[in-house]
Every structure is written in C-alpha cells, then in structure tokens.
Design a protein around this motif. Structure first.
Motif, mmCIF file in Angstrom:
data_model
loop_
_atom_site.group_PDB
_atom_site.id
_atom_site.type_symbol
_atom_site.label_atom_id
_atom_site.label_comp_id
_atom_site.label_asym_id
_atom_site.label_seq_id
_atom_site.Cartn_x
_atom_site.Cartn_y
_atom_site.Cartn_z
ATOM 1 N N UNK A 95 -1.632 35.350 -26.647
ATOM 2 C CA UNK A 95 -1.744 34.999 -28.053
ATOM 3 C C UNK A 95 -2.489 33.678 -28.154
ATOM 4 N N UNK A 96 -3.467 33.640 -29.050
ATOM 5 C CA UNK A 96 -4.245 32.417 -29.246
ATOM 6 C C UNK A 96 -4.211 32.037 -30.724
ATOM 7 N N UNK A 97 -4.425 30.754 -30.994
ATOM 8 C CA UNK A 97 -4.605 30.307 -32.374
ATOM 9 C C UNK A 97 -6.008 30.680 -32.803
ATOM 10 N N UNK A 98 -6.139 31.163 -34.004
ATOM 11 C CA UNK A 98 -7.446 31.529 -34.531
ATOM 12 C C UNK A 98 -7.841 32.933 -34.134
ATOM 13 N N UNK A 99 -9.101 33.244 -34.365
ATOM 14 C CA UNK A 99 -9.629 34.578 -34.085
ATOM 15 C C UNK A 99 -10.050 34.696 -32.631
ATOM 16 N N UNK A 100 -9.852 35.879 -32.063
ATOM 17 C CA UNK A 100 -10.406 36.161 -30.747
ATOM 18 C C UNK A 100 -11.926 36.211 -30.886
ATOM 19 N N UNK A 101 -12.606 36.194 -29.777
ATOM 20 C CA UNK A 101 -14.067 36.285 -29.797
ATOM 21 C C UNK A 101 -14.495 37.593 -30.453
ATOM 22 N N UNK A 102 -13.801 38.696 -30.147
ATOM 23 C CA UNK A 102 -14.146 39.997 -30.707
ATOM 24 C C UNK A 102 -13.982 40.059 -32.213
#
Length: 192
Positions: A95-102
């Motif tokens: 899980x990451x903050x913000x949008x994934x690259x995709x």
C-alpha cells in the motif's frame, strides 16, 4: 477568464480521465480530486498540456510522460486528497500513499486521448503517435487473446509500478510498430 472550447475540452478530459482512472477498487478517488490534480499539472484550462505535450520523437515523449506521471503521483500524495493505492513491485503488493504509477498513467493517458487523439487532431500531426494509450484489463484481455503473450496476464493496470509499465508499453510498441501507440486501441473491447 472567458469560457472557451479549450477550457470546455479540458474540463471534459479531466472528467473522463478521472472517471476511468478512479474506478479501480485498488485506488478509488472522486472526479473532483482527479480534476484538481490535472489542473495543478496542466493549468485550469489545460494550456500547459497543449503547449508542452507534442514531441518530435518517442524518446522525448516518453521522458516527458514519465515526468508528468511523477508530478501526478507527487500531487496525489498530498494529504487533502487521501488517495491510497496498491502497487506491485513484481513480487509483493504494497500500500502506498497517492496513486500507483499505473493509475497515474491511466489518468494522464486518458486525458491526452481526449485532448489530442479525439480532440481535433489528425494523422497529419505526427506528434500524437507517441502518446501512450489508456491501459486497462479489457485491453490486456484482448491482447492476450490475440497474441497469447503472457505479459498481458502478468500485471494489473492499477498496481503497475514504473518497471511493469515500461514492459507493457514496450509490448505495445512492438505490436503497433509505426502506426502510433494509440492504434493499439483497435484491440480494446470496451468500445465494441
């Protein structure tokens, strides 16, 4: 500011891109958040996209495209947006903050599709051939049926990181050759 065709096209492109990119259960966000991010990156009338996006070769566009995606990812991490994503590093999800690259790529790619590909440009403008197409599971499924290449089954668009995205775009470049990357949408079944 007066209401112009360009402003209207920008608003519609923001809406369409945000609806398409914000639907993944792995990264949901409202149209308003997507539009705010696109306004920040391209200006409230989209003029920065019109001024900066058309390039003379694929390498220059790919470099520009990566910069724009990084800007979108940075903006999407701002706390007021509260956007979280699942990203795949090739082995494990995180899980990451913000949008994934995709997800950021889909937001940008669909915005460009509306502004440039469907927005009064034509085959005489060769710069549009370098634009990346919006990528989703419908396109992956169709490309797998057509080519039997397992790369189209390996990734989920909303979980892609930079490296996975580059592999997918590389596969699209192989198929489209000199026809323009946008032409891969011949295989997209969402329109049929």
């Amino acid at each position: 500011m007066s209401f112009t065709i360009e402003k209207n096209r920008h608003i519609f492109a923001c809406w369409a891109a945000s609806r398409a990119a914000g639907v993944s259960p792995l990264c949901r966000f409202k149209v308003e958040k997507g539009k705010e991010i696109l306004d920040k990156v391209f200006g409230e009338d989209g003029q920065k996209a019109l001024d900066d996006s058309l390039k003379n070769n694929q390498k220059d566009f790919d470099s520009y495209h990566n910069e724009i995606i990084n800007k979108v990812q940075t903006e999407s991490k701002i706390k007021k947006y509260k956007i979280k994503s699942i990203e795949n590093d090739g082995e494990n999800d995180q899980t990451i903050d913000g949008m994934s690259y995709g997800v950021a790529a889909k937001l940008i790619n669909l915005y460009f599709k509306v502004i440039f590909i469907c927005g009064n440009y034509n085959d005489n403008n060769k710069g549009i051939n370098y634009f990346h197409p919006p990528i989703d599971s419908l396109l992956f499924d169709s490309l797998y049926k057509e080519t039997k290449n397992t790369i189209w089954k390996k990734y989920k668009w909303s979980k892609m990181d930079f490296n996975a995205y580059q592999k997918i775009i590389g596969g699209i470049k192989e198929i489209t050759k000199n026809d323009g990357l946008w032409s891969i949408e011949e295989y997209w079944e969402g329109h049929q």
